[in-house]
Design an enzyme around this catalytic site. Structure first.
Site, PDB file in Angstrom:
ATOM      1  N   GLY A   1       0.800  -1.217   0.000  1.00  0.00           N
ATOM      2  CA  GLY A   1       0.000   0.000   0.000  1.00  0.00           C
ATOM      3  C   GLY A   1       0.828   1.260   0.000  1.00  0.00           C
ATOM      4  O   GLY A   1       1.952   1.284  -0.515  1.00  0.00           O
ATOM      5  N   TYR A   2       0.274   2.318   0.609  1.00  0.00           N
ATOM      6  CA  TYR A   2       0.919   3.638   0.630  1.00  0.00           C
ATOM      7  C   TYR A   2       2.231   3.614   1.409  1.00  0.00           C
ATOM      8  O   TYR A   2       3.122   4.421   1.148  1.00  0.00           O
ATOM      9  CB  TYR A   2      -0.031   4.667   1.255  1.00  0.00           C
ATOM     10  CG  TYR A   2      -1.139   5.067   0.317  1.00  0.00           C
ATOM     11  CD1 TYR A   2      -0.988   6.161  -0.534  1.00  0.00           C
ATOM     12  CD2 TYR A   2      -2.327   4.342   0.260  1.00  0.00           C
ATOM     13  CE1 TYR A   2      -1.990   6.529  -1.400  1.00  0.00           C
ATOM     14  CE2 TYR A   2      -3.341   4.705  -0.616  1.00  0.00           C
ATOM     15  CZ  TYR A   2      -3.161   5.798  -1.440  1.00  0.00           C
ATOM     16  OH  TYR A   2      -4.158   6.151  -2.311  1.00  0.00           O
TER      17      TYR A   2
ATOM     18  N   SER B   1       3.464  -1.196  10.241  1.00  0.00           N
ATOM     19  CA  SER B   1       2.105  -0.686  10.426  1.00  0.00           C
ATOM     20  C   SER B   1       2.033   0.035  11.766  1.00  0.00           C
ATOM     21  O   SER B   1       2.797  -0.260  12.683  1.00  0.00           O
ATOM     22  CB  SER B   1       1.102  -1.845  10.485  1.00  0.00           C
ATOM     23  OG  SER B   1       1.138  -2.604   9.318  1.00  0.00           O
TER      24      SER B   1
ATOM     25  N   CYS C   1      -5.193   8.103   8.805  1.00  0.00           N
ATOM     26  CA  CYS C   1      -4.479   7.812  10.059  1.00  0.00           C
ATOM     27  C   CYS C   1      -4.816   8.681  11.263  1.00  0.00           C
ATOM     28  O   CYS C   1      -4.952   8.149  12.358  1.00  0.00           O
ATOM     29  CB  CYS C   1      -2.986   7.835   9.796  1.00  0.00           C
ATOM     30  SG  CYS C   1      -2.515   6.441   8.751  1.00  0.00           S
TER      31      CYS C   1
END
Ligand code: NAD
Ligand code: UGA
Length: 489
Positions: A14-15, A137, A283
């Protein structure tokens, strides 16, 4: 003694996983980096020149490590073979998503660790050699204990797993720059010989391009908490400024001036003090709610309330902005045409997760308006999905929402223009050589021609600047009524 890592596996393309792996591979040509994901479409896109995420300069970095060029052997790979990459790796970066839980205990607050758990179980099942497992993460405090417990229960006996916390601090839209020039790299480990050796091995990978003085090795749990704390403090600055912006509007003060003056104090500094329609992104909200939930589980309700109030002010800011639009437009949006410029949660990204635009667009539709959205990067389908997913009046949305390929089309016959993302092309403070013709082409060369917009709109011509990207005076000369955030008159 620390060992040189030769094979890195990053789970989650992902990002965070994609850009981090690309930079790590580019800067460590002797190390092979494989990014795996069970999302086949995402992995296939990473192999092309149409990457699945937009980040300035990212394609160059990816191509450099991924594609064969003179004398350089490719060392960046993308694959759906999660098991194969795990089996071969010395070190595994966990970069899976950790969204807010949507059901069960802690729903709407705690972080959902099911993706992390499933990745760790896979490691336990597949591993036949010792491995370093890295939490990239963002996770709740003590997640490393969960990871260790799952590995102890699932892995073959005799294998050793060291667990490190190495949170990521990149911001979208500037990911490559942030990764190349990080303020700091945090590596949390257990204070045991094996833990410290593992931390050293990971530090060595970063030391290929980051000065050792910026690579901080600390306690595992401090590292986990420091990530949540950093996001909470950054968001707290924005909510503080947004709270002040409400006062400015009543007092006749200007929030940009207030922020500027406050930020000149070196102890405060100028960044993250820009008033806005509210922060978005995947986030800030999730990490603050996670922090508050942890505080609550530690029987610290006052602490939990403190953190939650940051999210509370953010919600209030979005509602306040909508109310101002309604008030200025004679207390009714019924059948009015409103052009929304910008849908992404910030400029230079196509990401729409938790963007303030979702709330504002839904509020406007619920007030009876026809909303015409233009964003230079966000795909039409994404706008529809986001607005529909958070609406309980889906049929109304379908009648009143439309998405346009250029700002001028969105502004045709509009009663008001509403800026929700600070894209450079909407600003009249940045002069550029070109004209905003719409999506595609070189975005950096585009500037909206506000006199042309004036010719398209209904009178009176309102502009609600949710990002304070406009210099009001020249627009007012053209006949616009400019309403900015935190600027009283
Ligand atoms: P993302 O949703 O873009 O990417 C996560 C990827 O992981 C997805 O492609 C998903 O398919 C994959 N995945 C999930 N479970 C998997 C499994 N078991 N096996 C293989 N693949 C799996 O998320 P992101 O924005 O990259 O964020 C990842 C983490 O990094 C989150 O914890 C987030 O809080 C944190 N973070 C994000 C940013 C940011 O700017 N987006 C910055 C810093 C930290
Ligand atoms: C944020 C942090 O900045 C990163 O350090 C962190 O790694 C990341 O979250 C994460 O953990 O995911 P990001 O959300 O990508 O990065 O972008 P920011 O630049 O922080 O902006 C977040 C939101 O706040 C955007 O909607 C932005 O427009 C808004 N914002 C930002 C303001 O309203 N005012 C500001 O002064 C700055």
């Amino acid at each position: 003694t620390p060992q040189r890592m030769k094979k890195v596996c990053c789970i989650g393309a992902g990002y965070v996983g994609g850009p981090t792996s690309a930079v790590m591979a580019t800067k460590n040509p002797d190390v092979s980096v494989t990014v795996v994901d069970y999302n086949k479409d995402r992995i296939e896109a990473w192999k092309t020149n149409e990457l699945p995420i937009y980040e300035p300069d990212l394609l160059d970095v990816v191509q450099h490590a991924r594609d064969p060029v003179a004398k350089r052997i490719p060392n960046l790979f993308f694959s759906t073979d999660v098991e194969g990459a795990i089996a071969e790796a010395d070190i595994i970066l966990l970069s899976v998503n950790t969204p807010t839980k949507s059901m069960g205990h802690g729903a709407g607050q705690a972080s959902e660790l099911c993706h992390l758990e499933s990745a760790v179980r896979r490691i336990g099942e597949v591993a036949t050699s010792d491995k370093i497992i890295v939490e990239k993460s963002t996770v709740p405090c003590k997640a490393a204990e969960t990871v260790r417990d799952i590995l102890n229960a699932t892995a073959k006996p005799g294998l050793n797993f060291e667990i490190l916390s190495n949170p990521e601090f990149l911001a979208e839209g500037t990911a490559v720059r942030n990764l190349l020039h990080p303020d700091r790299i945090l590596i949390g480990s257990l204070n045991t010989p094996r833990g410290l050796a593992a931390a050293r091995s990971l530090a060595d990978l970063y030391a290929s391009w980051v000065d050792r003085s910026r690579i901080i090795t600390i306690n595992l749990y401090s590292s986990e908490l420091a990530k949540l704390a950093a996001n909470a403090l950054l968001a707290q600055r924005i909510s503080s400024v947004n709270a002040l912006s409400a006062m400015c509007e009543s007092l006749g003060a200007d929030i940009d001036e207030v922020s500027h003056c406050v930020g000149l104090d070196q102890r405060i500094g100028p960044k993250m003090l820009k008033a806005s329609v509210g922060f978005g992104g995947s986030c800030f909200r999730k990490d603050i709610l996670s922090l508050a939930y942890i505080a609550e589980s530690l029987h610290l309700p006052q602490v939990a309330d403190y953190w939650r109030s940051i999210v509370g002010i953010n919600e209030y800011q979005k509602e306040r902005f909508t109310r101002r639009i309604v008030k200025c437009l004679y207390s009714s949006l019924s059948s009015k045409r409103l052009a929304v410029l910008g849908f992404a949660y910030k400029k230079d990204t196509g990401d729409t997760r938790e963007t303030s635009a979702i709330t504002v667009v839904n509020n406007l539709i619920n007030e009876g308006a026809n909303v015409r959205v233009y964003d230079p990067l966000v795909e039409e389908d994404r706008v529809w999905e986001e607005v529909l997913a958070s609406s309980d009046r889906r049929e109304t949305v379908k009648q009143r929402l439309s998405v346009w390929p250029s700002a001028y089309e969105a502004c045709a016959d509009a009663d008001a223009v509403i800026i929700l993302t600070e894209w450079d092309e909407f600003s009249n403070k940045i002069s550029g050589p070109g004209d905003a013709r719409g999506r595609g082409g070189d975005r950096t060369k585009r500037v909206l021609d506000w006199s042309r917009v004036a010719g398209l709109m209904q009178k009176p011509m309102y502009v609600f600047d949710g990002r304070n990207v406009l210099d009001a005076a020249p627009l007012e000369k053209m006949g616009f009524r400019v309403e900015s955030i935190g600027k009283g008159v």
